[in-house]
Design a protein around this motif. Structure first.
Motif, mmCIF file in Angstrom:
data_model
loop_
_atom_site.group_PDB
_atom_site.id
_atom_site.type_symbol
_atom_site.label_atom_id
_atom_site.label_comp_id
_atom_site.label_asym_id
_atom_site.label_seq_id
_atom_site.Cartn_x
_atom_site.Cartn_y
_atom_site.Cartn_z
ATOM 1 N N THR A 104 0.828 -1.205 0.000
ATOM 2 C CA THR A 104 0.000 0.000 0.000
ATOM 3 C C THR A 104 0.867 1.262 0.000
ATOM 4 O OG1 THR A 104 -1.757 -1.146 1.211
ATOM 5 C CG2 THR A 104 -1.800 1.256 1.231
ATOM 6 N N TYR A 123 -6.217 -0.665 -7.300
ATOM 7 C CA TYR A 123 -6.923 0.112 -6.276
ATOM 8 C C TYR A 123 -7.760 -0.855 -5.444
ATOM 9 C CZ TYR A 123 -5.519 4.346 -8.700
ATOM 10 O OH TYR A 123 -4.781 5.353 -9.260
ATOM 11 N N ASP A 124 -7.445 -0.915 -4.160
ATOM 12 C CA ASP A 124 -8.063 -1.901 -3.280
ATOM 13 C C ASP A 124 -8.576 -1.232 -2.014
ATOM 14 O OD1 ASP A 124 -8.856 -4.416 -2.467
ATOM 15 O OD2 ASP A 124 -6.880 -5.328 -2.629
ATOM 16 N N GLY A 125 -9.128 -2.009 -1.124
ATOM 17 C CA GLY A 125 -9.599 -1.518 0.160
ATOM 18 C C GLY A 125 -9.707 -2.694 1.117
ATOM 19 N N GLN A 126 -9.577 -2.415 2.396
ATOM 20 C CA GLN A 126 -9.586 -3.488 3.394
ATOM 21 C C GLN A 126 -10.996 -3.944 3.723
ATOM 22 O OE1 GLN A 126 -7.048 -2.778 6.750
ATOM 23 N NE2 GLN A 126 -8.141 -4.213 8.077
ATOM 24 N N ASN A 158 -5.358 -0.042 10.227
ATOM 25 C CA ASN A 158 -6.706 0.306 9.767
ATOM 26 C C ASN A 158 -7.778 -0.319 10.645
ATOM 27 O OD1 ASN A 158 -5.618 1.675 7.560
ATOM 28 N ND2 ASN A 158 -5.769 -0.090 6.212
ATOM 29 N N ASP A 196 -6.670 -6.848 2.614
ATOM 30 C CA ASP A 196 -7.234 -6.228 1.414
ATOM 31 C C ASP A 196 -8.330 -7.128 0.848
ATOM 32 O OD1 ASP A 196 -5.255 -4.357 1.782
ATOM 33 O OD2 ASP A 196 -3.936 -5.187 0.245
ATOM 34 N N ILE A 219 -15.991 -1.681 3.284
ATOM 35 C CA ILE A 219 -14.587 -1.447 2.921
ATOM 36 C C ILE A 219 -14.116 -0.296 3.800
ATOM 37 C CG2 ILE A 219 -12.982 -0.747 1.109
ATOM 38 C CD1 ILE A 219 -14.123 -3.515 0.682
ATOM 39 N N SER A 221 -10.970 1.129 4.213
ATOM 40 C CA SER A 221 -9.761 1.913 3.933
ATOM 41 C C SER A 221 -9.529 2.035 2.441
ATOM 42 C CB SER A 221 -8.532 1.230 4.570
ATOM 43 O OG SER A 221 -8.232 0.028 3.874
ATOM 44 N N LYS A 222 -8.613 2.920 2.099
ATOM 45 C CA LYS A 222 -8.078 2.996 0.733
ATOM 46 C C LYS A 222 -6.742 2.273 0.727
ATOM 47 C CE LYS A 222 -8.211 7.473 0.828
ATOM 48 N NZ LYS A 222 -8.053 8.917 0.452
ATOM 49 N N GLU A 223 -6.595 1.342 -0.203
ATOM 50 C CA GLU A 223 -5.360 0.562 -0.304
ATOM 51 C C GLU A 223 -4.844 0.606 -1.746
ATOM 52 O OE1 GLU A 223 -3.977 -0.735 2.441
ATOM 53 O OE2 GLU A 223 -5.694 -0.105 3.652
#
Length: 338
Positions: A104, A123-126, A158, A196, A219, A221-223
């Motif tokens: 990240t 572009y991912d998120g937790q 996070n 993620d 989701i 967070s931003k990852e």
């Protein structure tokens, strides 16, 4: 006048020194004949070896694209499996040339570790995964639950922030690497597995009974996950960055692994520049002008890599979402080659 000449000579000397320093990694890579790439211990769709120890995945494809650009050989790459704790030290010490390992992009990493992120490959998120039988429908129902987490990751931070912000009891069960986390969850040592969301889908696809596990809708967070190089080598950074951009530009222009030879005869100026038919865009990188042609010929474009590794028709089954091109509702975007 003499002082002026001395100053010019010193400046020129410094400039040459800087150029030589900036070219160091590419020179070293060429001398040994391969790119050393740091990857995960095995996350399906991103970086994982098969039974013959052949590595595949979207992050592996990036490393192969680098090798193709430099050597015209996507197999001129070796892979080093690294834990989250090992990865940045391996990069900074020179053990690896590039890190392509579900990493990240954060401010502290970008400004304090002597490393540079070349772009966002994914572009991912937790998210959170639980057993369907437990009847949990929301992450807000997880107060007090035992949560399996890999240490030394943004995941850990996070989750702590999310639970604190929602006045929930945070009960983490921390492990050194991802394999330990997955095994602990499968063995029932914890109620929840968080990482993620793409990695959750990847790991679930390998379970004996994937349908018995659900990924909750939140989701948290931003990852932005992307390749990383050591800071201070502008040439190597540019090679890494434009390898990523070439994969995107090829998809946007409709240049694929199967039609790239035909596209050499295209009348589209953007395609001519991409494939090295016109212009001198490889030379400033220290590469041949057909560097992007080599990438596409050996690896394909970004969309092809995404679809074969993590796309809807794979066991992981991820839609493009934010990772679609900007022309198709996503935010993946390459600056023009011109």
């Amino acid at each position: 006048m003499q002082k002026a000449l001395v100053s010019i000579a010193i400046a020129a000397s410094l400039g040459l020194g800087a150029t030589a320093a900036h070219a160091a990694i590419l020179d070293d890579v060429k001398a040994k004949g391969y790119v050393q790439c740091g990857v995960t211990g095995g996350v399906a769709g991103f970086s994982a070896p098969d039974s013959n120890n052949v590595w595949t995945g979207i992050e592996v494809d990036y490393c192969r694209a680098l090798a193709a650009a430099i050597f015209d050989d996507a197999d001129a790459v070796r892979f080093t499996s690294l834990t989250s704790q090992e990865r940045f030290t391996a990069l900074s010490s020179g053990e690896i040339d590039v890190l392509s390992r579900t990493t990240t992009w954060t401010m502290s990493r970008d400004t304090q570790l002597g490393i540079s992120f070349v772009g966002t490959m994914f572009y991912d998120g937790q998210g959170f995964m639980v057993r369907k039988a437990d009847g949990i429908e929301s992450a807000l129902d997880l107060s007090g639950a035992a949560i399996c987490i890999e240490s030394g990751t943004t995941t850990e931070l996070n989750a702590a922030d999310y639970f604190a912000a929602n006045n929930m009891e945070f009960n983490s069960v921390v492990f050194v690497d991802q394999d330990e986390v997955v095994k602990a969850y499968e063995d029932g040592r914890c109620d929840v597995y968080t990482t993620d969301s793409s990695a959750l889908a990847a790991e679930r696809s390998k379970f004996a009974n994937p349908d018995e596990h659900i990924i909750l809708p939140e989701i948290i967070s931003k990852e932005p996950l992307g390749p990383v190089v050591r800071a201070g080598d502008t040439q190597w950074f540019n090679i890494g960055r434009w390898t990523y951009f070439a994969l995107l530009e090829a998809e946007e222009l409709g240049v694929t692994q199967s039609n790239v030879d035909e596209m050499l005869g295209s009348d589209n100026p953007a395609i001519k520049r991409l494939l090295g038919v016109e212009g001198e865009f490889g030379t400033p990188l220290g590469l041949t002008n057909d560097w992007a042609y080599r990438i596409i010929k050996h690896v394909g474009n970004y969309g092809e890599s995404y679809d074969r590794n993590v796309g809807p028709d794979t066991p992981i089954g991820l839609e493009r979402g934010l990772n679609a091109l900007w022309t198709k509702g996503g935010i993946q975007y390459a600056p023009p080659i011109r």
